[in-house]
Design a protein around this motif. Structure first.
Motif, PDB file in Angstrom:
ATOM      1  N   PRO A 693       0.822  -1.217   0.000  1.00 36.07           N
ATOM      2  CA  PRO A 693       0.000   0.000   0.000  1.00 36.07           C
ATOM      3  C   PRO A 693       0.853   1.263   0.000  1.00 36.07           C
ATOM      4  CG  PRO A 693      -0.890  -1.612   1.535  1.00 36.07           C
ATOM      5  CD  PRO A 693       0.435  -2.152   1.071  1.00 36.07           C
ATOM      6  N   ALA A 694       2.013   1.218   0.703  1.00 36.33           N
ATOM      7  CA  ALA A 694       2.885   2.386   0.747  1.00 36.33           C
ATOM      8  C   ALA A 694       3.398   2.735  -0.646  1.00 36.33           C
ATOM      9  CB  ALA A 694       4.055   2.123   1.688  1.00 36.33           C
ATOM     10  N   THR A 695       3.845   1.716  -1.376  1.00 30.56           N
ATOM     11  CA  THR A 695       4.353   1.960  -2.729  1.00 30.56           C
ATOM     12  C   THR A 695       3.246   2.459  -3.646  1.00 30.56           C
ATOM     13  OG1 THR A 695       6.039   0.248  -2.461  1.00 30.56           O
ATOM     14  CG2 THR A 695       5.494   0.896  -4.711  1.00 30.56           C
ATOM     15  N   MET A 696       2.097   1.799  -3.608  1.00 34.38           N
ATOM     16  CA  MET A 696       0.995   2.216  -4.478  1.00 34.38           C
ATOM     17  C   MET A 696       0.544   3.633  -4.151  1.00 34.38           C
ATOM     18  SD  MET A 696      -1.282  -1.298  -4.886  1.00 34.38           S
ATOM     19  CE  MET A 696      -1.387  -1.732  -3.143  1.00 34.38           C
ATOM     20  N   GLY A 697       0.501   3.966  -2.872  1.00 34.90           N
ATOM     21  CA  GLY A 697       0.111   5.312  -2.481  1.00 34.90           C
ATOM     22  C   GLY A 697       1.079   6.358  -2.990  1.00 34.90           C
ATOM     23  N   MET A 698       2.385   6.062  -2.914  1.00 31.06           N
ATOM     24  CA  MET A 698       3.387   7.026  -3.382  1.00 31.06           C
ATOM     25  C   MET A 698       3.371   7.145  -4.909  1.00 31.06           C
ATOM     26  SD  MET A 698       4.689   8.365  -0.713  1.00 31.06           S
ATOM     27  CE  MET A 698       6.189   9.161  -1.285  1.00 31.06           C
ATOM     28  N   ILE A 699       3.067   6.052  -5.597  1.00 24.19           N
ATOM     29  CA  ILE A 699       2.952   6.114  -7.061  1.00 24.19           C
ATOM     30  C   ILE A 699       1.840   7.084  -7.449  1.00 24.19           C
ATOM     31  CG2 ILE A 699       2.276   4.801  -9.126  1.00 24.19           C
ATOM     32  CD1 ILE A 699       5.100   4.152  -8.268  1.00 24.19           C
ATOM     33  N   TYR A 700       0.711   6.951  -6.793  1.00 23.43           N
ATOM     34  CA  TYR A 700      -0.423   7.826  -7.127  1.00 23.43           C
ATOM     35  C   TYR A 700      -0.136   9.268  -6.719  1.00 23.43           C
ATOM     36  CZ  TYR A 700      -5.233   9.417  -7.667  1.00 23.43           C
ATOM     37  OH  TYR A 700      -6.370  10.089  -8.065  1.00 23.43           O
ATOM     38  N   GLU A 701       0.547   9.453  -5.596  1.00 24.15           N
ATOM     39  CA  GLU A 701       0.907  10.807  -5.175  1.00 24.15           C
ATOM     40  C   GLU A 701       1.835  11.441  -6.198  1.00 24.15           C
ATOM     41  OE1 GLU A 701       0.472  14.032  -2.661  1.00 24.15           O
ATOM     42  OE2 GLU A 701      -0.553  12.089  -2.606  1.00 24.15           O
ATOM     43  N   GLY A 702       2.774  10.653  -6.735  1.00 23.56           N
ATOM     44  CA  GLY A 702       3.651  11.158  -7.780  1.00 23.56           C
ATOM     45  C   GLY A 702       2.871  11.550  -9.022  1.00 23.56           C
ATOM     46  N   GLU A 703       1.894  10.711  -9.390  1.00 18.56           N
ATOM     47  CA  GLU A 703       1.054  11.018 -10.548  1.00 18.56           C
ATOM     48  C   GLU A 703       0.369  12.377 -10.377  1.00 18.56           C
ATOM     49  OE1 GLU A 703      -3.202   9.461 -12.404  1.00 18.56           O
ATOM     50  OE2 GLU A 703      -1.852   7.998 -11.456  1.00 18.56           O
ATOM     51  N   ARG A 704      -0.104  12.645  -9.195  1.00 17.81           N
ATOM     52  CA  ARG A 704      -0.858  13.877  -8.949  1.00 17.81           C
ATOM     53  C   ARG A 704       0.038  15.088  -8.721  1.00 17.81           C
ATOM     54  NH1 ARG A 704      -5.289  12.843  -4.470  1.00 17.81           N
ATOM     55  NH2 ARG A 704      -6.439  14.440  -5.604  1.00 17.81           N
TER      56      ARG A 704
END
Length: 867
Positions: A693-704
């Motif tokens: 979840p940490a990695t997926m959350g940071m991926i989406y934060e990077g996208e935004r």
């Protein structure tokens, strides 16, 4: 009521004065004692209460005069000038019956500041707070002082008095399980409290030493615990603080010093600002050398920093330790001083020398099985002035540096292919340990970003490594040169870190340079900032604060080398393959067990795990920068680019699928009995990071974030699908490693899709050994590597006073971004369906075991959709 009012007045007056005012209470004692006094005509006066109390007692002159009575009671004489002073109380283990929690020489807790006040009945010990301060002369000052008085931590009944002198009994404070100085507080290593009951019958005062600025008190404390008796001799040091604090130096995030902050109340600001000052020694030019100093000549300081090296050190290592101490003189030369740091042996001709005396800075040899070394220092809380520094050198640190050197350079350096290094080889490593820890005692934090400044291939250059070593800072956790390849040593490539790095000289210059006509800390800022600005574009001078437990910034890691972790790790893995293939031959000894060979093999496994954890942070990673308003267009948080993240993902999956072939050869299985599945959890660990979840959350934060060349969540999951399931996509028969990897990925996708909420309690399709959660496997691997790293130099005093450096980055919020369920679950479920369709298309293909695997995965995914 009148008496209570007087006590309050004394306490407030003492606090508000800043420098403790002389109390009128002594006049009241004199009046009280003289009230009924009669003329005496006898030539011999009878003994009064004071004389009786000290009858036949032994006096000890010091900053506080003490007495030891024939009954072994400890009495303090409190004079009126004692009420004008601030003291620091330190608490050290002098000797101990067993060292599971503490070792002789360790300080327990941080020293604390106190002062004394008195009334007609008692003397009061107040803790002195320095966390809240007010601008002198501000209109709010009187209100501030009413709201931040110093609390009373202990009350002592006056035993006797004479003129301006009070006598109090301190025996119970120092010979009991006194809460504020008990040795049963948490251990600096285990964080565990030793359960025990205090045994007063076997506890006693052992001695007192008095000096001009300190008093040293030794007590024996005995306890009874479940495991038996527990005896500890404690040394308590009371140190008189300077009347005038050293001028503080304001902290800057861009240079790595330990620091302390406080809230600064003033009516000049529209908020309560904080101020933060660094920890440093009072290194100043002599008055007669000021002109020389400001003209650029090297001068000696008013007072040198002397470190005494324990007589317990074996002779063969003593020179290496002393060299590591005095190496820092090169750094001080950058700040305009020479001969600042001096290393001496414990003196044999000075009967007053005592390593437990807080006046002495000591490198202590601690004989137990702890594989560690540490360099704490203790400060004046008002200014950050370091009052004492020490190095705790635990005996088994020798095994730590031996195993590092073997696993990191054994393929290149024939000198380390043995169980006991030659003295010259070991001395190289021990000099590094000593120098690193002395750096901490000088105020320097770990600079974990330093090694990222070097191009990887530069670490194979003889000229480069001879000049710079493996890192710009010895305060980094950059160990030995695992990038170097066979043949490089003979060409002149350096295998060990630098003596003192270029960053270390720069940091000492920044922290210790004396500036002309700068009466306040604020007036120094333009000079200090100019020093940083001059080097801001050179990566060798960048500071990277330590990350622990959660590493988000791949450019700022422990135990790493170079600015390309995949390239550096490939070099390191090539060396490990050579070492593991030859370890039995190198270390063979007829008719002995394989235990030593197994230990060296496991050192190689640990080193390999470090390589994996160096690459993992690229996934969902960020690069932090401590920004100031200088017009630059840098990001405070720069997300790692898509190409770097994908490269890391491909590399990690390749390692997961292929490492066992060389990491656990048949020869190793033969001699140590390890099972072939010993490293199957590596596949689960890597999937645990990719799909956490940490990695997926940071991926989406990077996208935004709007930054360029960044993964979107959809493109990330598309690559996850293509990389993890590549062998199925390509129609290949699957190995056990393939099955573990894909099984872990399917389990994670099923869990995080939340199609069956009950799965959040655990994943279907468990991993070998009962480890059911890939994320747990990843965290377990990281925890093990972190624990190995933190065996070295892990003490409470190597911290910011107000921040827990063991659980925080100290500069950045290390809590990962959370992925919105409304966005994440559809993407995850869509990926799961792609995998399901892939498996369906492959039913009946491959060998029998591969076909069974596909059938099983289709079955469990179908079951999920039916729930």
């Amino acid at each position: 009521m009148k008496n209570k009012t007087l006590i309050l007045w004394v306490a407030l007056a003492t606090l508000c004065s800043g420098v403790h005012a002389e109390s009128d209470i002594f006049k009241k004692w004199r009046k009280k004692k003289n009230k009924n006094k009669t003329e005496q005509t006898d030539s011999i006066k009878p003994k009064d209460k004071f004389d009786k109390a000290i009858d036949k007692a032994t006096p000890y002159e010091g900053t506080i005069k003490t007495w030891i009575t024939p009954k072994n009671e400890l009495l303090f004489e409190i004079h009126k000038d004692n009420l004008d002073k601030l003291y620091l109380l330190a608490n050290r283990v002098s000797s101990i019956s067993e060292s599971s929690n503490f070792t002789a020489g360790e300080m327990i807790g941080d020293p604390f500041m106190f002062r004394l006040s008195a009334d007609t009945a008692n003397v009061y010990m107040h803790t002195v707070q320095s966390f809240e301060r007010v601008r002198s002369g501000d209109p709010i000052e009187s209100s501030f002082k009413k709201n931040f008085s110093d609390p009373i931590m202990k009350t002592f009944k006056i035993k006797a008095s004479r003129k301006d002198t009070l006598l109090i009994d301190m025996t119970s404070f120092f010979v009991s399980n006194e809460k504020c100085i008990t040795p049963l507080q948490q251990s600096v290593r285990t964080r565990a409290t030793k359960p025990a009951s205090f045994d007063s019958s076997a506890s006693m005062l052992l001695g007192v030493k008095g000096f001009e600025k300190n008093v040293e008190i030794t007590s024996r404390l005995n306890y009874n615990s479940e495991s038996g008796a527990y005896t500890v001799n404690m040394r308590r040091s009371i140190v008189e603080l300077p009347k005038e604090p050293m001028k503080m130096r304001l902290q800057d995030n861009r240079v790595g010093f330990f620091s302390t902050f406080y809230y600064y109340y003033t009516s000049d600001k529209d908020k309560i600002p904080t101020k933060e000052f660094v920890h440093r020694w009072r290194v100043e030019p002599k008055e007669e050398d000021l002109e020389k100093y400001f003209n650029g000549e090297l001068v000696e300081p008013k007072k040198q920093i002397v470190f005494y090296v324990d007589s317990a050190f074996p002779t063969k290592w003593r020179k290496a330790v002393k060299d590591g101490i005095e190496d820092w003189n090169k750094a001080f030369e950058a700040a305009g001083f020479k001969n600042v740091v001096v290393a001496k042996d414990y003196p044999t001709d000075d009967p007053t020398f005592d390593p437990d005396d807080i006046r002495y800075n000591c490198v202590r040899y601690m004989t137990n099985n702890v594989a560690n070394a540490a360099g704490p220092s203790y400060i004046d809380p008002r200014s950050g002035e370091i009052l004492v520094g020490e190095v705790m050198w635990y005996h088994n640190v020798i095994s730590l540096v031996h195993n590092w050197r073997f696993a990191q350079t054994g393929a290149v350096d024939p000198r380390v292919r043995k169980l006991v290094f030659d003295d010259d080889v070991m001395s190289e490593s021990l000099r590094y340990v000593a120098s690193h820890e002395i750096g901490h005692t000088l105020g320097l934090e770990h600079n974990m970003g330093a090694s990222y400044a070097f191009p990887v291939d530069s670490l194979r250059s003889p000229s480069f490594t001879q000049k710079y070593g493996t890192t710009p800072s010895i305060m980094d956790y950059a160990r030995n040169n695992y990038v170097a390849q066979p043949g490089d040593l003979e060409k002149g490539v350096r295998m060990v870190p630098p003596l003192i790095g270029v960053y270390d000289k720069y940091a000492i210059n920044w922290g210790y340079r004396v500036f002309k006509d700068t009466p306040t800390p604020e007036s120094e800022y333009k000079y200090l900032n100019a020093m940083i600005e001059e080097k801001k574009d050179d990566p060798m001078y960048q500071f990277g604060a330590q990350q622990l437990f959660l590493t988000e910034d791949p450019t700022d890691q422990t135990e790493d080398l170079g600015n390309d972790h995949i390239k550096a790790s490939n070099y390191g893995i090539k060396n490990l393959q050579y070492i593991i293939a030859n370890v039995e031959e190198w270390l063979k000894k007829e008719n002995t067990t394989y235990n030593d060979i197994h230990e060296m093999y496991m050192a190689c496994v640990s080193q390999y795990m470090r390589y994996l954890t160096h690459v993992m942070p690229y996934l969902g990673g960020v690069e932090f920068t401590d920004l100031v308003q200088d017009g630059s267009q840098k990001y405070d948080t720069r997300y790692i680019t898509k190409d770097k993240q994908k490269k890391a993902m491909v590399w990690l999956v390749d390692q997961a699928l292929n490492c066992r072939k060389w990491l656990l050869p048949e020869s190793i299985m033969r001699i140590n009995g390890m099972e072939s599945s010993a490293f199957d959890n590596f596949q689960y660990s890597i999937v645990g990071k990719i799909l956490s979840p940490a990695t997926m959350g940071m991926i989406y934060e990077g996208e935004r974030s709007g930054q360029e060349n960044i993964y979107t969540l959809d493109s990330y999951f598309n690559d996850v699908y293509q990389v993890i399931f590549a062998n199925t996509i390509n129609g290949k028969s699957l190995t056990q490693e393939d099955m573990n990897l894909q099984n872990a990925a399917v389990a994670a996708l099923m869990k995080y899709s939340n199609l069956d909420p009950s799965m959040n309690k655990g994943l279907g399709g468990g991993a070998p050994g009962g480890l059911a959660d890939p994320e747990a496997a990843w965290k377990d691997m990281v925890a093990k590597v972190t624990e190995q790293s933190n065996q070295f130099c892990n003490v409470t005093s190597c911290k910011h006073e107000h921040l827990n450096a063991e659980t925080s980055y100290a500069r950045h919020n290390m809590t990962p971004a959370k992925l919105s369920a409304g966005v994440g679950r559809p993407v995850i479920t869509n990926t799961l369906k792609k995998v399901q369709n892939l498996y369906k298309s492959r039913l009946g293909s491959g060998d029998a075991r591969t076909r069974a695997f596909y059938d099983y995965q289709v079955t469990i995914i179908n079951m999920l959709y039916k729930k």
